[in-house]
Write a protein that holds these residues in place. Sequence first.
Motif, PDB file in Angstrom:
ATOM      1  N   THR A  73     -18.381  -0.213   5.473  1.00 24.75           N
ATOM      2  CA  THR A  73     -16.937  -0.163   5.247  1.00 24.75           C
ATOM      3  C   THR A  73     -16.182  -0.283   6.557  1.00 24.75           C
ATOM      4  OG1 THR A  73     -17.243   1.231   3.281  1.00 24.75           O
ATOM      5  CG2 THR A  73     -15.049   1.194   4.272  1.00 24.75           C
ATOM      6  N   GLN A  74     -16.579   0.510   7.550  1.00 24.83           N
ATOM      7  CA  GLN A  74     -15.906   0.439   8.851  1.00 24.83           C
ATOM      8  C   GLN A  74     -16.087  -0.945   9.483  1.00 24.83           C
ATOM      9  OE1 GLN A  74     -17.292   0.205  12.137  1.00 24.83           O
ATOM     10  NE2 GLN A  74     -15.244   0.321  13.021  1.00 24.83           N
ATOM     11  N   HIS A  75     -17.263  -1.492   9.381  1.00 23.34           N
ATOM     12  CA  HIS A  75     -17.569  -2.782  10.004  1.00 23.34           C
ATOM     13  C   HIS A  75     -16.692  -3.898   9.450  1.00 23.34           C
ATOM     14  CE1 HIS A  75     -19.853  -5.966  11.889  1.00 23.34           C
ATOM     15  NE2 HIS A  75     -20.168  -6.483  10.708  1.00 23.34           N
ATOM     16  N   LEU A  76     -16.409  -3.883   8.160  1.00 26.84           N
ATOM     17  CA  LEU A  76     -15.674  -4.980   7.541  1.00 26.84           C
ATOM     18  C   LEU A  76     -14.157  -4.852   7.642  1.00 26.84           C
ATOM     19  CD1 LEU A  76     -18.409  -6.016   6.466  1.00 26.84           C
ATOM     20  CD2 LEU A  76     -17.229  -6.563   4.331  1.00 26.84           C
ATOM     21  N   GLY A  80     -11.352  -9.557   7.820  1.00 26.07           N
ATOM     22  CA  GLY A  80     -10.450 -10.061   6.802  1.00 26.07           C
ATOM     23  C   GLY A  80      -9.529  -8.963   6.342  1.00 26.07           C
ATOM     24  N   ALA A  81      -8.190  -9.152   6.554  1.00 24.10           N
ATOM     25  CA  ALA A  81      -7.240  -8.095   6.206  1.00 24.10           C
ATOM     26  C   ALA A  81      -5.850  -8.680   6.021  1.00 24.10           C
ATOM     27  CB  ALA A  81      -7.199  -7.025   7.302  1.00 24.10           C
ATOM     28  N   GLY A  82      -5.138  -8.191   5.015  1.00 24.82           N
ATOM     29  CA  GLY A  82      -3.772  -8.637   4.790  1.00 24.82           C
ATOM     30  C   GLY A  82      -3.652 -10.126   4.594  1.00 24.82           C
ATOM     31  N   SER A 135      -4.719  -2.660   5.020  1.00 34.86           N
ATOM     32  CA  SER A 135      -4.936  -3.606   3.922  1.00 34.86           C
ATOM     33  C   SER A 135      -6.170  -4.461   4.152  1.00 34.86           C
ATOM     34  CB  SER A 135      -3.695  -4.485   3.722  1.00 34.86           C
ATOM     35  OG  SER A 135      -3.323  -5.128   4.937  1.00 34.86           O
ATOM     36  N   PRO A 136      -7.329  -3.830   4.380  1.00 34.63           N
ATOM     37  CA  PRO A 136      -8.553  -4.623   4.538  1.00 34.63           C
ATOM     38  C   PRO A 136      -8.892  -5.328   3.226  1.00 34.63           C
ATOM     39  CG  PRO A 136      -9.095  -2.295   4.295  1.00 34.63           C
ATOM     40  CD  PRO A 136      -7.596  -2.379   4.413  1.00 34.63           C
TER      41      PRO A 136
END
Length: 436
Positions: A73-76, A80-82, A135-136
């Motif tokens: 979760t932290q890695h991703l 890609g976000a927003g 907003s990941p």
Amino acid sequence: MQINLIRFFYAACLILAAASAQAALPIQYWQMENGARVYFVENHDLPLLDVSVEFPAGSGRDDKSRPGLASMTQHLLTHGAGGMTEEEISRRMADVGANLGGSFDQDRAGLRLRTLSSERERSQALGVMAKALQSPDFPAQILEREKTRSIAELKEAMTQPEFVAGRTFNALLYGTHPYALSSMVEPESIAALRREDLVGFYRAHYRADEAVVAVIGDVTPAQAREIVAQLTAVLPRAESGSQPLPAVVMPKGETRKIAHPAKQSHILIGQPGMTRNDPDYFPLYVGNYILGGGGFASRLIEEVRQKRGLVYSVYSYFLPLQQSGPFQIGLQTKREQADEALAVVRKTLRDFIAKGPTEDELKKAKQNIVGGFPLRLDSNMKILDYLTVIGYYRLPLTYLDDFSGKVEKVTVAQIRDAFTRRIQPDNMATVVVGAD
């Protein structure tokens, strides 16, 4: 031309930092309306801004049925976000010479940013960080790719003796405690992760009311407030805080010998040690410096390397966490010398616990610790590290100012008393990888 200018500024940081950190800087603290706790140091010596946002979302918060979920979760977050792709995120950071990275351990997870403090660079870098935090997208295609990469890396690591030793050691120390979950990650558990798992974990643990924000650099308090609001305004929220991790139960002593073709034996020995807020923190910290944390000035180096030539290096350390982090002694030696080296380590530890350090050892340790302390504060990034620790573990705002004085007050009797009560040589976990 712009890239060269950015590099010039960063190079200047290395030259000026030592002069700007002669003493602990005053820490400003406030809490935002959404519950985020903020720790800020204003420093206009350099045109830089460092920001960290962390949450109680480390491996200790993993789902037992999905070990590895917290890390993925932290890695991703930055992949890609927003609506931005990972390529766009990388390009926008590179365009202003900023660096956006992650932080992750048993207790904490989050993001860290270093950027120039000028308006254009700061605004663009913070805009990207805000989207990554709030907003990941957790793109399914990227998740599959990263799962494949992580599985390959894990399979490779599982062939390495140092990884096998550390993984086994952590499992022996923590058993069924959440700190052991990082030792349970398998290729199969990574392969089973789904996008909805990451989304659920993010919503449960990356919350405004649990956020700890550290800011240091070339901005005013008013600007710092605006920055924190930008980074946390639309984070998930909850009606109640997360539950603290359970206390660590002291394990029974166990020795695990693991066959491996390595030419040397990799040995770890230890037990759960202390918490970050431990009342014995300073006696244990200073005592460990003398035992095995002070490099060539330590007892373990003297007994195991210099007198007997059994190892190149041997060390010990405490890793304080929310609950009792590990006390660990580590060394590598020739396979045929493993039993002898381990016996010397155990005897040295027993003697240290029984008698404590000498007054001369304590005096030299204090001189080295206190004399070297300014080097721990000689850059904004190092101060940021301390701000995150002070914030997350709710240490006093005067922690940096008080540190040297508390070291100076430690006595031989206090060290002996703390080690006698807290370290149990007969109850240690021992791992030998590459045993004959």
